[in-house]
Design a protein around this motif. Sequence first.
Motif, PDB file in Angstrom:
ATOM      1  N   LEU A 166      56.924  51.201  47.776  1.00  0.00           N
ATOM      2  CA  LEU A 166      56.540  49.792  47.767  1.00  0.00           C
ATOM      3  C   LEU A 166      55.816  49.436  46.472  1.00  0.00           C
ATOM      4  N   TYR A 167      54.922  50.306  46.025  1.00  0.00           N
ATOM      5  CA  TYR A 167      54.179  50.049  44.786  1.00  0.00           C
ATOM      6  C   TYR A 167      55.127  49.992  43.591  1.00  0.00           C
ATOM      7  N   ARG A 168      56.030  50.959  43.483  1.00  0.00           N
ATOM      8  CA  ARG A 168      56.950  50.985  42.339  1.00  0.00           C
ATOM      9  C   ARG A 168      57.882  49.782  42.348  1.00  0.00           C
ATOM     10  N   THR A 169      58.249  49.320  43.523  1.00  0.00           N
ATOM     11  CA  THR A 169      59.110  48.142  43.600  1.00  0.00           C
ATOM     12  C   THR A 169      58.389  46.907  43.063  1.00  0.00           C
ATOM     13  N   VAL A 170      57.145  46.717  43.487  1.00  0.00           N
ATOM     14  CA  VAL A 170      56.366  45.584  42.978  1.00  0.00           C
ATOM     15  C   VAL A 170      56.158  45.718  41.480  1.00  0.00           C
ATOM     16  N   GLN A 171      55.872  46.923  41.027  1.00  0.00           N
ATOM     17  CA  GLN A 171      55.634  47.150  39.600  1.00  0.00           C
ATOM     18  C   GLN A 171      56.863  46.811  38.777  1.00  0.00           C
ATOM     19  N   GLU A 172      58.032  47.276  39.199  1.00  0.00           N
ATOM     20  CA  GLU A 172      59.264  47.014  38.464  1.00  0.00           C
ATOM     21  C   GLU A 172      59.630  45.531  38.510  1.00  0.00           C
ATOM     22  N   ALA A 173      59.433  44.905  39.666  1.00  0.00           N
ATOM     23  CA  ALA A 173      59.786  43.493  39.786  1.00  0.00           C
ATOM     24  C   ALA A 173      58.899  42.620  38.909  1.00  0.00           C
ATOM     25  N   LEU A 174      57.593  42.882  38.906  1.00  0.00           N
ATOM     26  CA  LEU A 174      56.684  42.086  38.071  1.00  0.00           C
ATOM     27  C   LEU A 174      56.931  42.343  36.587  1.00  0.00           C
ATOM     28  N   THR A 175      57.303  43.560  36.257  1.00  0.00           N
ATOM     29  CA  THR A 175      57.633  43.856  34.865  1.00  0.00           C
ATOM     30  C   THR A 175      58.842  43.055  34.415  1.00  0.00           C
ATOM     31  N   ASN A 176      59.848  42.961  35.278  1.00  0.00           N
ATOM     32  CA  ASN A 176      61.034  42.181  34.941  1.00  0.00           C
ATOM     33  C   ASN A 176      60.711  40.688  34.845  1.00  0.00           C
ATOM     34  N   VAL A 177      59.801  40.204  35.692  1.00  0.00           N
ATOM     35  CA  VAL A 177      59.400  38.798  35.597  1.00  0.00           C
ATOM     36  C   VAL A 177      58.747  38.532  34.254  1.00  0.00           C
ATOM     37  N   THR A 213      49.620  63.636  28.960  1.00  0.00           N
ATOM     38  CA  THR A 213      49.948  64.770  29.812  1.00  0.00           C
ATOM     39  C   THR A 213      48.937  64.968  30.924  1.00  0.00           C
ATOM     40  N   GLU A 214      47.833  64.242  30.924  1.00  0.00           N
ATOM     41  CA  GLU A 214      46.863  64.412  31.979  1.00  0.00           C
ATOM     42  C   GLU A 214      47.416  63.819  33.273  1.00  0.00           C
ATOM     43  N   LEU A 215      47.278  64.559  34.368  1.00  0.00           N
ATOM     44  CA  LEU A 215      47.767  64.097  35.648  1.00  0.00           C
ATOM     45  C   LEU A 215      46.878  62.982  36.178  1.00  0.00           C
ATOM     46  N   THR A 216      47.471  61.964  36.770  1.00  0.00           N
ATOM     47  CA  THR A 216      46.718  60.867  37.358  1.00  0.00           C
ATOM     48  C   THR A 216      47.106  60.739  38.821  1.00  0.00           C
ATOM     49  N   PRO A 217      46.218  60.216  39.676  1.00  0.00           N
ATOM     50  CA  PRO A 217      46.548  60.050  41.091  1.00  0.00           C
ATOM     51  C   PRO A 217      47.742  59.129  41.263  1.00  0.00           C
ATOM     52  N   GLN A 218      48.599  59.426  42.265  1.00  0.00           N
ATOM     53  CA  GLN A 218      49.752  58.588  42.541  1.00  0.00           C
ATOM     54  C   GLN A 218      49.294  57.281  43.181  1.00  0.00           C
ATOM     55  N   PRO A 219      49.924  56.154  42.832  1.00  0.00           N
ATOM     56  CA  PRO A 219      49.482  54.859  43.357  1.00  0.00           C
ATOM     57  C   PRO A 219      49.786  54.716  44.839  1.00  0.00           C
ATOM     58  N   GLY A 235      65.896  50.603  35.995  1.00  0.00           N
ATOM     59  CA  GLY A 235      64.775  50.390  36.895  1.00  0.00           C
ATOM     60  C   GLY A 235      65.219  50.149  38.325  1.00  0.00           C
ATOM     61  N   LEU A 236      66.123  49.188  38.522  1.00  0.00           N
ATOM     62  CA  LEU A 236      66.590  48.882  39.870  1.00  0.00           C
ATOM     63  C   LEU A 236      67.417  50.021  40.450  1.00  0.00           C
ATOM     64  N   VAL A 237      68.133  50.733  39.591  1.00  0.00           N
ATOM     65  CA  VAL A 237      68.903  51.886  40.075  1.00  0.00           C
ATOM     66  C   VAL A 237      67.964  52.946  40.645  1.00  0.00           C
ATOM     67  N   GLY A 238      66.883  53.188  39.951  1.00  0.00           N
ATOM     68  CA  GLY A 238      65.914  54.156  40.450  1.00  0.00           C
ATOM     69  C   GLY A 238      65.269  53.700  41.740  1.00  0.00           C
ATOM     70  N   LEU A 239      65.005  52.401  41.860  1.00  0.00           N
ATOM     71  CA  LEU A 239      64.421  51.885  43.098  1.00  0.00           C
ATOM     72  C   LEU A 239      65.396  52.037  44.265  1.00  0.00           C
ATOM     73  N   ARG A 240      66.681  51.806  44.011  1.00  0.00           N
ATOM     74  CA  ARG A 240      67.675  51.970  45.081  1.00  0.00           C
ATOM     75  C   ARG A 240      67.773  53.433  45.508  1.00  0.00           C
ATOM     76  N   GLU A 241      67.715  54.344  44.543  1.00  0.00           N
ATOM     77  CA  GLU A 241      67.735  55.763  44.885  1.00  0.00           C
ATOM     78  C   GLU A 241      66.524  56.132  45.732  1.00  0.00           C
ATOM     79  N   ARG A 242      65.360  55.603  45.368  1.00  0.00           N
ATOM     80  CA  ARG A 242      64.159  55.889  46.144  1.00  0.00           C
ATOM     81  C   ARG A 242      64.289  55.317  47.559  1.00  0.00           C
ATOM     82  N   ALA A 243      64.851  54.093  47.645  1.00  0.00           N
ATOM     83  CA  ALA A 243      65.039  53.486  48.965  1.00  0.00           C
ATOM     84  C   ALA A 243      66.034  54.285  49.814  1.00  0.00           C
TER      85      ALA A 243
END
Length: 372
Positions: free
Chosen positions: A283-294, A243-249, A336-344
Amino acid sequence: MNRARALWERVPAPAVDLVLVIAAAVDVWLNLLDDTRLGVALATLGCAALAFRRRFPLGVFLLTLPIALTQPVAVAPLAALFTLAERSRNRPLLGVCVALVAVANSTPWPLAGLTEVGRTMTLVTFVYSLATAAAPVLIAQLLQARRDLARRLVEIEEAREHERVLHAQAVLARERAQLAREMHDVVSHQVSLIAVQAGAMQVAAKDLDAKEAARTIRSLSVTTLDELRTMVTLLRASGGRATELTPQPTLADLHELVESSGTHAQLTGELPTTVGTPAQRALYRTVQEALTNVRKHAPGATARVELWQDGDDVGVTVANTPPTRPSLPLPGSQHGLVGLRERADILRGTLEAGPTTEGGYRVRLRIPLGAD
């Protein structure tokens, strides 16, 4: 009764031991049948040993046992037997000690007078002594059981309190999870639609005031959506350490993300410093999701992360080679990709994802440079 017990517990243990030693000494002085030096020495030793009955209950009992041999009913051996029974859970040992006291009490002293006492009288004395010696043992065992019961009741109450706390936490966790689902499924979706509609209005509007109002609505919707997602994460954590807040990437964190992705990935290209915070996050979340899928679906593959700028647009392309070994069936949310498309869409950008002709996979995000 409880008041008397409380007063008794306030009396210091040394004072109780001193009173007991004095009482045993007076009892021996009044009732001792053997006034020889040996008898007096054994009686004195037994009475003095009562001062150490709490630390050495069995040893003290054995030292007081000769008093039972020279005196019909003596305080010292009964007190020592009571202390031993109060502290010991070895019932066979207690039974032997009771029998020893009974034998000592029923044995004529001196032994030369054994023939003068009949068998019947000896047996009656033995039974009487056995009952007398068993009484302090039974009382001590009763007190021991009472203490055990009190301790058990405390443990049960603590367990019930712990169970009540766990139940309250479980109820709270369920309520928070339900609230998180409602916020994610309903509120976040509606805010996303507001942001998309505001972006479309901003593009289609001819009036400058309307265009500025649409831009403001879209910007506030994006900020609200990010806050809602943070709140959903906090609610799902249910009070845990997460629950601790962390800086956004930001884009500055991409190098660390690529290095710690667990895949053979390479980061190339640069972007201007004028890229807005929401765009950097996308951009960060896209790279994160793509590398996770790889890592999940293409084990052994290598990936290439390329940052690029094309006129007024910026973007990132993540492409990976075919996997070198079969992938394990891992669970996934498929969102994951659905959320990225919504963000885009919110940032007036596009997301393309699909397999490559070489058998790999590619994810490409394009966002206007001025997106905020």
